[in-house]
Design a protein around this motif. Structure first.
Motif, PDB file in Angstrom:
ATOM      1  N   ASN A 224       0.847  -1.187   0.000  1.00  0.00           N
ATOM      2  CA  ASN A 224       0.000   0.000   0.000  1.00  0.00           C
ATOM      3  C   ASN A 224       0.890   1.247   0.000  1.00  0.00           C
ATOM      4  O   ASN A 224       1.601   1.512   0.969  1.00  0.00           O
ATOM      5  CB  ASN A 224      -0.899  -0.005   1.238  1.00  0.00           C
ATOM      6  CG  ASN A 224      -1.862   1.163   1.278  1.00  0.00           C
ATOM      7  OD1 ASN A 224      -1.726   2.138   0.526  1.00  0.00           O
ATOM      8  ND2 ASN A 224      -2.837   1.091   2.170  1.00  0.00           N
ATOM      9  N   PRO A 225       0.876   2.046  -1.078  1.00  0.00           N
ATOM     10  CA  PRO A 225       1.741   3.232  -1.163  1.00  0.00           C
ATOM     11  C   PRO A 225       1.570   4.197   0.009  1.00  0.00           C
ATOM     12  O   PRO A 225       2.523   4.878   0.407  1.00  0.00           O
ATOM     13  CB  PRO A 225       1.336   3.882  -2.482  1.00  0.00           C
ATOM     14  CG  PRO A 225       0.759   2.765  -3.301  1.00  0.00           C
ATOM     15  CD  PRO A 225       0.074   1.863  -2.313  1.00  0.00           C
ATOM     16  N   GLU A 227       1.275   3.524   3.050  1.00  0.00           N
ATOM     17  CA  GLU A 227       1.970   3.059   4.242  1.00  0.00           C
ATOM     18  C   GLU A 227       3.490   3.070   4.069  1.00  0.00           C
ATOM     19  O   GLU A 227       4.230   2.823   5.031  1.00  0.00           O
ATOM     20  CB  GLU A 227       1.508   1.649   4.606  1.00  0.00           C
ATOM     21  CG  GLU A 227       0.024   1.556   4.961  1.00  0.00           C
ATOM     22  CD  GLU A 227      -0.408   0.128   5.238  1.00  0.00           C
ATOM     23  OE1 GLU A 227       0.455  -0.776   5.228  1.00  0.00           O
ATOM     24  OE2 GLU A 227      -1.617  -0.102   5.455  1.00  0.00           O
ATOM     25  N   MET A 228       3.971   3.353   2.866  1.00  0.00           N
ATOM     26  CA  MET A 228       5.400   3.241   2.574  1.00  0.00           C
ATOM     27  C   MET A 228       6.180   4.462   3.055  1.00  0.00           C
ATOM     28  O   MET A 228       5.628   5.548   3.234  1.00  0.00           O
ATOM     29  CB  MET A 228       5.604   3.040   1.071  1.00  0.00           C
ATOM     30  CG  MET A 228       5.063   1.710   0.570  1.00  0.00           C
ATOM     31  SD  MET A 228       5.288   1.513  -1.217  1.00  0.00           S
ATOM     32  CE  MET A 228       4.526  -0.098  -1.472  1.00  0.00           C
ATOM     33  N   THR A 229       7.467   4.256   3.247  1.00  0.00           N
ATOM     34  CA  THR A 229       8.332   5.323   3.739  1.00  0.00           C
ATOM     35  C   THR A 229       8.842   6.227   2.612  1.00  0.00           C
ATOM     36  O   THR A 229       9.454   7.261   2.873  1.00  0.00           O
ATOM     37  CB  THR A 229       9.540   4.731   4.478  1.00  0.00           C
ATOM     38  OG1 THR A 229      10.276   3.887   3.578  1.00  0.00           O
ATOM     39  CG2 THR A 229       9.093   3.911   5.680  1.00  0.00           C
ATOM     40  N   GLU A 230       8.603   5.813   1.374  1.00  0.00           N
ATOM     41  CA  GLU A 230       8.962   6.626   0.212  1.00  0.00           C
ATOM     42  C   GLU A 230       7.994   6.308  -0.915  1.00  0.00           C
ATOM     43  O   GLU A 230       7.219   5.358  -0.836  1.00  0.00           O
ATOM     44  CB  GLU A 230      10.400   6.341  -0.227  1.00  0.00           C
ATOM     45  CG  GLU A 230      10.625   4.908  -0.677  1.00  0.00           C
ATOM     46  CD  GLU A 230      12.070   4.634  -1.096  1.00  0.00           C
ATOM     47  OE1 GLU A 230      12.931   5.506  -0.885  1.00  0.00           O
ATOM     48  OE2 GLU A 230      12.313   3.550  -1.646  1.00  0.00           O
ATOM     49  N   SER A 231       8.048   7.066  -1.974  1.00  0.00           N
ATOM     50  CA  SER A 231       7.156   6.834  -3.107  1.00  0.00           C
ATOM     51  C   SER A 231       7.404   5.460  -3.710  1.00  0.00           C
ATOM     52  O   SER A 231       8.551   4.995  -3.801  1.00  0.00           O
ATOM     53  CB  SER A 231       7.366   7.911  -4.183  1.00  0.00           C
ATOM     54  OG  SER A 231       7.062   9.191  -3.673  1.00  0.00           O
ATOM     55  N   SER A 232       6.334   4.823  -4.129  1.00  0.00           N
ATOM     56  CA  SER A 232       6.441   3.494  -4.732  1.00  0.00           C
ATOM     57  C   SER A 232       7.287   3.548  -5.996  1.00  0.00           C
ATOM     58  O   SER A 232       7.202   4.494  -6.783  1.00  0.00           O
ATOM     59  CB  SER A 232       5.044   2.965  -5.069  1.00  0.00           C
ATOM     60  OG  SER A 232       5.126   1.743  -5.756  1.00  0.00           O
ATOM     61  N   HIS A 233       8.103   2.520  -6.190  1.00  0.00           N
ATOM     62  CA  HIS A 233       8.937   2.439  -7.383  1.00  0.00           C
ATOM     63  C   HIS A 233       8.154   1.932  -8.588  1.00  0.00           C
ATOM     64  O   HIS A 233       8.632   2.035  -9.720  1.00  0.00           O
ATOM     65  CB  HIS A 233      10.114   1.497  -7.143  1.00  0.00           C
ATOM     66  CG  HIS A 233      11.025   1.950  -6.060  1.00  0.00           C
ATOM     67  ND1 HIS A 233      12.164   1.245  -5.696  1.00  0.00           N
ATOM     68  CD2 HIS A 233      10.994   3.043  -5.247  1.00  0.00           C
ATOM     69  CE1 HIS A 233      12.766   1.871  -4.706  1.00  0.00           C
ATOM     70  NE2 HIS A 233      12.081   2.963  -4.412  1.00  0.00           N
ATOM     71  N   TRP A 236       5.231  -3.324  -8.898  1.00  0.00           N
ATOM     72  CA  TRP A 236       5.843  -4.498  -8.278  1.00  0.00           C
ATOM     73  C   TRP A 236       6.330  -4.230  -6.861  1.00  0.00           C
ATOM     74  O   TRP A 236       6.689  -5.153  -6.131  1.00  0.00           O
ATOM     75  CB  TRP A 236       7.073  -4.908  -9.105  1.00  0.00           C
ATOM     76  CG  TRP A 236       8.170  -3.863  -9.059  1.00  0.00           C
ATOM     77  CD1 TRP A 236       9.158  -3.736  -8.129  1.00  0.00           C
ATOM     78  CD2 TRP A 236       8.324  -2.759  -9.934  1.00  0.00           C
ATOM     79  NE1 TRP A 236       9.943  -2.636  -8.373  1.00  0.00           N
ATOM     80  CE2 TRP A 236       9.445  -2.004  -9.493  1.00  0.00           C
ATOM     81  CE3 TRP A 236       7.637  -2.317 -11.092  1.00  0.00           C
ATOM     82  CZ2 TRP A 236       9.876  -0.853 -10.130  1.00  0.00           C
ATOM     83  CZ3 TRP A 236       8.083  -1.180 -11.736  1.00  0.00           C
ATOM     84  CH2 TRP A 236       9.186  -0.454 -11.258  1.00  0.00           C
ATOM     85  N   TYR A 237       6.327  -2.988  -6.435  1.00  0.00           N
ATOM     86  CA  TYR A 237       7.063  -2.568  -5.252  1.00  0.00           C
ATOM     87  C   TYR A 237       6.325  -2.916  -3.957  1.00  0.00           C
ATOM     88  O   TYR A 237       5.103  -2.817  -3.862  1.00  0.00           O
ATOM     89  CB  TYR A 237       7.317  -1.067  -5.305  1.00  0.00           C
ATOM     90  CG  TYR A 237       8.322  -0.563  -4.294  1.00  0.00           C
ATOM     91  CD1 TYR A 237       9.642  -1.004  -4.311  1.00  0.00           C
ATOM     92  CD2 TYR A 237       7.960   0.374  -3.327  1.00  0.00           C
ATOM     93  CE1 TYR A 237      10.576  -0.533  -3.396  1.00  0.00           C
ATOM     94  CE2 TYR A 237       8.877   0.853  -2.411  1.00  0.00           C
ATOM     95  CZ  TYR A 237      10.192   0.391  -2.451  1.00  0.00           C
ATOM     96  OH  TYR A 237      11.113   0.860  -1.546  1.00  0.00           O
ATOM     97  N   TYR A 238       7.074  -3.332  -2.968  1.00  0.00           N
ATOM     98  CA  TYR A 238       6.556  -3.545  -1.611  1.00  0.00           C
ATOM     99  C   TYR A 238       7.644  -3.172  -0.627  1.00  0.00           C
ATOM    100  O   TYR A 238       8.822  -3.054  -0.981  1.00  0.00           O
ATOM    101  CB  TYR A 238       6.129  -5.006  -1.402  1.00  0.00           C
ATOM    102  CG  TYR A 238       7.247  -6.006  -1.570  1.00  0.00           C
ATOM    103  CD1 TYR A 238       8.101  -6.324  -0.508  1.00  0.00           C
ATOM    104  CD2 TYR A 238       7.440  -6.652  -2.790  1.00  0.00           C
ATOM    105  CE1 TYR A 238       9.129  -7.232  -0.661  1.00  0.00           C
ATOM    106  CE2 TYR A 238       8.464  -7.569  -2.956  1.00  0.00           C
ATOM    107  CZ  TYR A 238       9.305  -7.864  -1.887  1.00  0.00           C
ATOM    108  OH  TYR A 238      10.326  -8.769  -2.034  1.00  0.00           O
ATOM    109  N   GLN A 239       7.243  -2.961   0.612  1.00  0.00           N
ATOM    110  CA  GLN A 239       8.196  -2.669   1.669  1.00  0.00           C
ATOM    111  C   GLN A 239       7.902  -3.531   2.890  1.00  0.00           C
ATOM    112  O   GLN A 239       6.745  -3.748   3.257  1.00  0.00           O
ATOM    113  CB  GLN A 239       8.120  -1.196   2.090  1.00  0.00           C
ATOM    114  CG  GLN A 239       8.687  -0.218   1.093  1.00  0.00           C
ATOM    115  CD  GLN A 239       8.738   1.200   1.656  1.00  0.00           C
ATOM    116  OE1 GLN A 239       8.042   1.531   2.621  1.00  0.00           O
ATOM    117  NE2 GLN A 239       9.558   2.039   1.052  1.00  0.00           N
TER     118      GLN A 239
END
Length: 387
Positions: A224-225, A227-233, A236-239
């Motif tokens: 979920n973008p 909740e991420m600490t930076e912008s989604s790449h 496919w991106y997850y953290q």
């Protein structure tokens, strides 16, 4: 009577259940797909609760429920000594200390009066619990309103271990509505009321707790973008935001659970009818069944009797003799504090007298919807003949 073994519990699988699993096997999704959230929503709707988080077992659900409530190394968690070890182990997984509250001998459930006395003593030495986990033994709810009132006074959180109690009611409301708890946990093990082969569910009215548990069950990962600490790449991106676990339920399990849920009320009615037959049969004997409170409607996961006039040797003899007759009598449970592991933590015999008395008297006898009337009568005749 035939030579057929009569187990104390057994799953009831219909053709619809089988077809539901086959449909998933033929689909594009075997692990994570549409069935898991559908099962979660169906359980939430059934219980009248806002959120549901499916897991691969009730043990996993208890673990992430503790973590979601912030249980850690400096904390204390209290539960019942009469339960499976998972009810206590879940707190140890978090690094917390565990203690127990003695039971009411009549119901087998945590005693609110014993809880209150323990809280009064704990407050004096600054050792109050962060979380209390009442266990709904055999399918009957603990007195949750009384426990909730104590939680309000002594500032602890509540996780209901309702592993036995899907389909039960408390004060005419479904167990799992979380009116008197922060989180409630169900089990879908094969001998439970309904099964997903293995599986559990943690329900809550808190969006925050639900989000935390769903992240913890899946490695602590989010896609979920927001909740991420930076912008989604990219798509496919997850953290990984925290250390989580692989506690996810599969599509196959969820499909079976969804199908079983349609039969839940019927299963519980059958179990209650069978329990009434046992109650009538034992009414004028030395066999005492667990009391059902008038504010509860039990799901009767188990039917437990107490042999109040027997010693431990006779108690063992009754269970052994029933098994010799192909009736799988059992005992739920060995008090957790008497397990060798917990004795190494400092617990000893005499700590919880009611739980220890219960252990010397309790016998679980068969009760499940697949039992025939003749099988149940055979169990009745055999037990009465032994005591």
């Amino acid at each position: 009577m035939t030579n057929k073994v009569i187990p104390y519990g057994k799953q009831s699988i219909s053709q619809d259940d089988i077809d539901a699993v086959i449909d998933v096997l033929k689909s594009d999704w075997l692990t994570q797909g549409p069935k898991v959230p559908a099962f979660e929503q169906a359980i939430a709707d059934y219980c009248g609760v806002n959120f549901a988080c499916a897991t691969n077992s009730a043990t996993s659900a208890l673990h992430i429920a503790c973590l979601a409530l912030g249980v850690g190394e400096s904390d204390i968690v209290w539960t019942s000594p009469i339960s499976f070890v998972a009810s206590a182990n879940c707190a140890l997984y978090c690094g917390a200390k565990v203690d127990f509250v003695d039971i009411d001998l009549d119901t087998g459930n945590m005693s609110p009066s014993a809880l209150e006395q323990k809280l009064i003593s704990a407050k004096k030495i600054d050792s109050l619990p962060k979380v209390v986990i009442p266990v709904h033994l055999a399918g009957q709810s603990c007195d949750m309103q009384a426990i909730y009132q104590l939680a309000t006074k002594y500032d602890f959180k509540i996780i209901e271990d309702a592993s036995h109690a899907i389909g039960a009611k408390y004060l005419d409301k479904p167990v799992g509505n979380c009116e008197f708890s922060d989180i409630c946990v169900f089990s879908f093990h094969p001998v439970k009321i309904i099964t997903s082969a293995e599986g559990g569910m943690a329900v809550t009215n808190s969006k925050k707790l639900d989000k935390k548990m769903k992240r913890l069950r899946s490695h602590g990962i989010t896609n979920n973008p927001n909740e991420m600490t930076e912008s989604s790449h990219g798509p496919w991106y997850y953290q990984q935001l925290e250390l989580g676990f692989n506690y996810r339920m599969t599509e196959l399990q969820a499909a079976l659970g969804l199908s079983q849920l349609k039969q839940l009320d019927s299963f519980v009615r059958t179990r209650n009818d069978m329990a009434k037959k046992y109650n009538r049969a034992f009414a004028n004997s030395n066999i005492v069944h667990l009391t059902q409170s008038n504010y509860c409607y039990s799901s009767y996961h188990l039917y437990i009797v107490r042999l109040t006039h027997s010693g431990i040797a006779e108690h063992k003899s009754v269970i052994t003799s029933m098994r010799e007759q192909e009736i799988i009598a059992h005992l739920h449970y060995i008090p957790i504090h008497l397990q060798p592991y917990y004795q190494e933590l400092g617990f000893s015999e005499g700590d919880f007298p009611n739980a220890e008395t219960y252990y010397k008297q309790a016998v679980t006898i068969p009760l499940h919807p697949t039992m025939t009337a003749d099988e149940q009568q055979f169990v009745i005749n055999t037990l009465i003949g032994l005591v």
